[in-house]
Motif scaffolding. Sequence first.
Motif, PDB file in Angstrom:
ATOM      1  N   ARG A 124       0.825  -1.218   0.000  1.00 20.24           N
ATOM      2  CA  ARG A 124       0.000   0.000   0.000  1.00 20.24           C
ATOM      3  C   ARG A 124       0.855   1.262   0.000  1.00 20.24           C
ATOM      4  NH1 ARG A 124      -2.640  -2.063   4.288  1.00 20.24           N
ATOM      5  NH2 ARG A 124      -4.108  -3.612   3.638  1.00 20.24           N
ATOM      6  N   SER A 125       2.019   1.220   0.618  1.00 16.86           N
ATOM      7  CA  SER A 125       2.873   2.404   0.648  1.00 16.86           C
ATOM      8  C   SER A 125       3.439   2.737  -0.738  1.00 16.86           C
ATOM      9  CB  SER A 125       4.007   2.230   1.661  1.00 16.86           C
ATOM     10  OG  SER A 125       4.905   1.228   1.241  1.00 16.86           O
ATOM     11  N   MET A 126       3.340   1.805  -1.674  1.00 16.69           N
ATOM     12  CA  MET A 126       3.819   2.016  -3.036  1.00 16.69           C
ATOM     13  C   MET A 126       2.800   2.739  -3.917  1.00 16.69           C
ATOM     14  SD  MET A 126       5.312  -1.817  -3.648  1.00 16.69           S
ATOM     15  CE  MET A 126       5.845  -1.486  -5.306  1.00 16.69           C
ATOM     16  N   VAL A 127       1.563   2.806  -3.491  1.00 17.23           N
ATOM     17  CA  VAL A 127       0.478   3.305  -4.339  1.00 17.23           C
ATOM     18  C   VAL A 127       0.743   4.706  -4.894  1.00 17.23           C
ATOM     19  CG1 VAL A 127      -1.981   3.954  -4.359  1.00 17.23           C
ATOM     20  CG2 VAL A 127      -1.250   1.754  -3.386  1.00 17.23           C
ATOM     21  N   PRO A 128       1.137   5.697  -4.097  1.00 15.04           N
ATOM     22  CA  PRO A 128       1.383   7.022  -4.694  1.00 15.04           C
ATOM     23  C   PRO A 128       2.423   6.989  -5.810  1.00 15.04           C
ATOM     24  CG  PRO A 128       1.278   7.205  -2.318  1.00 15.04           C
ATOM     25  CD  PRO A 128       1.296   5.733  -2.643  1.00 15.04           C
ATOM     26  N   PHE A 129       3.470   6.203  -5.629  1.00 17.73           N
ATOM     27  CA  PHE A 129       4.491   6.080  -6.665  1.00 17.73           C
ATOM     28  C   PHE A 129       3.907   5.460  -7.930  1.00 17.73           C
ATOM     29  CE2 PHE A 129       7.562   3.260  -8.792  1.00 17.73           C
ATOM     30  CZ  PHE A 129       8.462   4.202  -9.255  1.00 17.73           C
ATOM     31  N   VAL A 130       3.225   4.347  -7.790  1.00 22.41           N
ATOM     32  CA  VAL A 130       2.677   3.642  -8.950  1.00 22.41           C
ATOM     33  C   VAL A 130       1.680   4.535  -9.692  1.00 22.41           C
ATOM     34  CG1 VAL A 130       1.318   1.630  -9.673  1.00 22.41           C
ATOM     35  CG2 VAL A 130       3.117   1.373  -7.960  1.00 22.41           C
ATOM     36  N   GLN A 131       0.947   5.364  -8.976  1.00 25.02           N
ATOM     37  CA  GLN A 131      -0.001   6.269  -9.611  1.00 25.02           C
ATOM     38  C   GLN A 131       0.691   7.404 -10.375  1.00 25.02           C
ATOM     39  OE1 GLN A 131      -2.330   7.362  -6.158  1.00 25.02           O
ATOM     40  NE2 GLN A 131      -3.952   5.923  -6.719  1.00 25.02           N
ATOM     41  N   ASN A 132       1.935   7.706 -10.031  1.00 25.47           N
ATOM     42  CA  ASN A 132       2.648   8.843 -10.633  1.00 25.47           C
ATOM     43  C   ASN A 132       3.686   8.465 -11.670  1.00 25.47           C
ATOM     44  OD1 ASN A 132       1.403  10.995  -9.224  1.00 25.47           O
ATOM     45  ND2 ASN A 132       2.602  10.476  -7.413  1.00 25.47           N
ATOM     46  N   VAL A 133       3.761   7.207 -12.071  1.00 26.74           N
ATOM     47  CA  VAL A 133       4.737   6.818 -13.089  1.00 26.74           C
ATOM     48  C   VAL A 133       4.005   6.228 -14.287  1.00 26.74           C
ATOM     49  CG1 VAL A 133       6.661   6.433 -11.509  1.00 26.74           C
ATOM     50  CG2 VAL A 133       5.159   4.544 -12.046  1.00 26.74           C
ATOM     51  N   SER A 134       4.474   6.604 -15.451  1.00 23.22           N
ATOM     52  CA  SER A 134       3.873   6.052 -16.664  1.00 23.22           C
ATOM     53  C   SER A 134       4.814   5.077 -17.361  1.00 23.22           C
ATOM     54  CB  SER A 134       3.500   7.176 -17.627  1.00 23.22           C
ATOM     55  OG  SER A 134       4.653   7.921 -17.957  1.00 23.22           O
ATOM     56  N   ASN A 135       6.078   5.085 -16.994  1.00 24.00           N
ATOM     57  CA  ASN A 135       7.061   4.262 -17.670  1.00 24.00           C
ATOM     58  C   ASN A 135       7.353   2.945 -16.958  1.00 24.00           C
ATOM     59  OD1 ASN A 135       7.989   6.311 -15.900  1.00 24.00           O
ATOM     60  ND2 ASN A 135      10.084   5.702 -16.312  1.00 24.00           N
ATOM     61  N   LEU A 136       6.759   2.691 -15.801  1.00 28.10           N
ATOM     62  CA  LEU A 136       6.967   1.436 -15.082  1.00 28.10           C
ATOM     63  C   LEU A 136       6.229   0.322 -15.825  1.00 28.10           C
ATOM     64  CD1 LEU A 136       8.182   0.115 -12.501  1.00 28.10           C
ATOM     65  CD2 LEU A 136       5.962   0.486 -11.426  1.00 28.10           C
TER      66      LEU A 136
END
Length: 159
Positions: free
Chosen positions: A131-143
Amino acid sequence: MEIIDNHPVGEGMGRGIVWRHFFGVGDDSEEDMSANEDDWLNDLQSIKDDDPDVTELAGNGHDNYIENMTDEGWEQLGRDISNNTHLTGLHLNEGALNDRKISFFFRGLTSSGTIEYMHLVENELSAAGVRSMVPFVQNVSNLTNLELDDNNIQSEGFN
């Protein structure tokens, strides 16, 4: 003498000297750190310096220098990766992360314009850590690849 983050970097000292305060070593003397630790610290400093030759970071939890990273160190690493424009891959495996460490890491790592893959395999992550990864995953398009195999993630934690 150059000052980086209020830590002196002088001649004869490794580039990773700035990172030493995040590891609980006794002082900045060279004998406190093994060659592998110096390599890790140099990699961390290269990421902070946005070195175009460093495109991946890899480490595992079997190494004391990763095990001994402080919460502040994980958060700083996340910030440095967020600001880096060359890092495309991250491999933190085999016990390098747990829920506490990953929460600090993702406090700092909130976005990235370059990270394409993250291999966070064989750690001690649960749904709370993910769950702590969610903000990051929401803000990257290249992952394009996020591997979380062999962790303690169970579906009931996402209800």
